[in-house]
Design an enzyme around this catalytic site. Structure first.
Site, PDB file in Angstrom:
ATOM      1  N   HIS A 112      -8.093 -11.739  12.626  1.00 30.72           N
ATOM      2  CA  HIS A 112      -8.036 -11.340  11.211  1.00 30.72           C
ATOM      3  C   HIS A 112      -9.017 -12.122  10.330  1.00 30.72           C
ATOM      4  O   HIS A 112      -8.721 -12.455   9.184  1.00 30.72           O
ATOM      5  CB  HIS A 112      -6.617 -11.487  10.676  1.00 30.72           C
ATOM      6  CG  HIS A 112      -5.628 -10.575  11.321  1.00 30.72           C
ATOM      7  ND1 HIS A 112      -5.946  -9.306  11.747  1.00 30.72           N
ATOM      8  CD2 HIS A 112      -4.310 -10.747  11.618  1.00 30.72           C
ATOM      9  CE1 HIS A 112      -4.883  -8.732  12.272  1.00 30.72           C
ATOM     10  NE2 HIS A 112      -3.880  -9.579  12.219  1.00 30.72           N
ATOM     11  N   HIS A 190      -1.777  -5.964   6.278  1.00 36.52           N
ATOM     12  CA  HIS A 190      -0.846  -6.550   7.243  1.00 36.52           C
ATOM     13  C   HIS A 190       0.562  -6.661   6.663  1.00 36.52           C
ATOM     14  O   HIS A 190       1.146  -7.745   6.595  1.00 36.52           O
ATOM     15  CB  HIS A 190      -1.354  -7.928   7.676  1.00 36.52           C
ATOM     16  CG  HIS A 190      -0.890  -8.348   9.038  1.00 36.52           C
ATOM     17  ND1 HIS A 190       0.378  -8.815   9.285  1.00 36.52           N
ATOM     18  CD2 HIS A 190      -1.535  -8.367  10.222  1.00 36.52           C
ATOM     19  CE1 HIS A 190       0.487  -9.125  10.564  1.00 36.52           C
ATOM     20  NE2 HIS A 190      -0.662  -8.853  11.164  1.00 36.52           N
ATOM     21  N   GLU A 326      -0.941  -1.364  11.441  1.00 35.22           N
ATOM     22  CA  GLU A 326      -2.236  -1.740  10.875  1.00 35.22           C
ATOM     23  C   GLU A 326      -3.290  -0.714  11.271  1.00 35.22           C
ATOM     24  O   GLU A 326      -3.752  -0.692  12.406  1.00 35.22           O
ATOM     25  CB  GLU A 326      -2.638  -3.127  11.364  1.00 35.22           C
ATOM     26  CG  GLU A 326      -1.606  -4.209  11.096  1.00 35.22           C
ATOM     27  CD  GLU A 326      -1.734  -5.373  12.069  1.00 35.22           C
ATOM     28  OE1 GLU A 326      -2.807  -5.996  12.108  1.00 35.22           O
ATOM     29  OE2 GLU A 326      -0.754  -5.640  12.803  1.00 35.22           O
TER      30      GLU A 326
END
Length: 361
Positions: A112, A190, A326
């Site tokens: 991420h 998220h 996601e």
């Protein structure tokens, strides 16, 4: 019935950053029971209230009580994720003949965007007028990611818009980005969803219209593509999340549950969006459909929620308390030529949309 006397966008000071900058929480309210709150830090969604079968709204996303809690390490609760959503193997990739090393924050891999990804950054937020939002209710978030941030090449100009429908219970996320040097970019959001508002999500029913998924190695890096047929990864028909999660399938064991990317079939595309997932909770009647322009969706069953964090309701957050859907390009795409490209070049515009549509069953 929409209450026209209520301001659709309100704000309050949520806290202050260590350097003294004020963090503002904006709340969008469509007057139909749908309310979304978000803050400057990481574009974090701190609450998403959705009505149930009786018209009672509850917060359906996991959240932390204070800004101080969000400034400590946490598993990306409610954040915008990037510069590269999901994992890059060993944090390494080669672009136009140049090798890059980006920040490692997930064992030997980058996750991420690294330790200080977009979910930790300070975003500027601007409420939009009804005219700017096409008659809906919206805020726009802006951030400039510097060349070299977390090791990624190129300065990226980012705009993310959160929009609530004025006449329907929808939450739309629009991402837009440009860059001054070639880079890789993969953006997502998220949120940990729980349509019951509390308790376990194991009784939720999930549909993912995908015939293939990405099996992973011991560090959760994709090993290519595999067929979902005759596996616990087949969600083409509505299936309780808890129905097969404890089966001894090798992929469930390596990930401690579901933490995989599904390759969306994208058969029924309307206005550029296709169904990525449908989540249902029978007891409350809440249904959430996720539609996206992206080619994949990462279903994560909250495997690493270990009880060390306290949620806004005063209860510890544990495995199965929330799940993530996601929408994204595939993990480790910069190192996997068979996956859709995530390269963004000067003169191109990155554009992506995900819409959450709420209804009742």
């Amino acid at each position: 019935m929409n209450d026209s006397s209520r301001s659709p966008i309100t704000s309050r000071e949520y806290g202050r950053m260590p350097d003294g900058r004020a963090v503002t929480e904006y709340t969008l309210d469509n007057g139909r029971g749908l309310r979304l709150s978000a803050i400057n830090r990481g574009g974090i969604v701190t609450a998403l209230h959705v009505p149930d079968r009786q018209g009672q709204s509850a917060n359906i996303v996991l959240a932390l009580p204070t800004l101080a809690d969000y400034l400590k390490p946490h598993p990306h609760l409610g954040t915008i994720v990037g510069r590269y959503a999901n994992r890059i193997a060993a944090g390494r990739f080669t672009l136009d003949g140049t090798a890059y090393q980006v920040g490692l924050n997930d064992g030997a891999n980058s996750l991420h965007g690294g330790k200080d990804g977009f979910g930790t950054r300070f975003w500027q937020i601007e409420p939009l007028t009804a005219e700017q939002a096409g008659g809906d209710i919206a805020i726009e978030l802006r951030y400039t990611s510097a060349d070299g941030e977390e090791g990624y090449p190129g300065e990226v100009q980012l705009t993310v818009r959160y929009t609530l429908g004025a006449t329907a219970n929808t939450w739309r996320i629009d991402y837009r980005a440009t860059v001054d040097r070639p880079t890789v970019l993969n953006l997502s959001h998220h949120d940990y969803f729980n349509l019951a508002g509390s308790g376990s999500v194991m009784d939720h029913r999930l549909t993912i219209p995908a015939s293939r998924y990405c099996p992973v190695d011991a560090t959760l890096i994709p090993l290519g593509l595999a067929d979902v047929a005759a596996t616990p990864f087949d969600f083409r028909e509505p299936t309780r999340i808890g129905a097969r999660i404890r089966e001894g399938h090798a992929q469930l064991l390596v990930a401690h549950g579901y933490d995989h990317n599904w390759v969306l079939n994208r058969h029924d595309v309307r206005d550029g969006l296709a169904l990525a997932a449908r989540l249902e909770h029978e007891a409350s009647g809440r249904v959430m459909e996720v539609h996206t322009s992206e080619p994949g969706v990462q279903f994560y069953s909250g495997n690493f929620l270990d009880g060390s964090l306290m949620g806004t309701a005063g209860a510890s957050l544990r495995q199965g308390d929330g799940l993530c859907l996601e929408t994204q390009h595939f993990p480790d795409s910069p190192n996997q030529p068979g996956f859709p490209s995530t390269v963004l070049r000067p003169g191109e515009v990155f554009s992506s949309t995900t819409e959450h549509r709420f209804s009742l069953c």
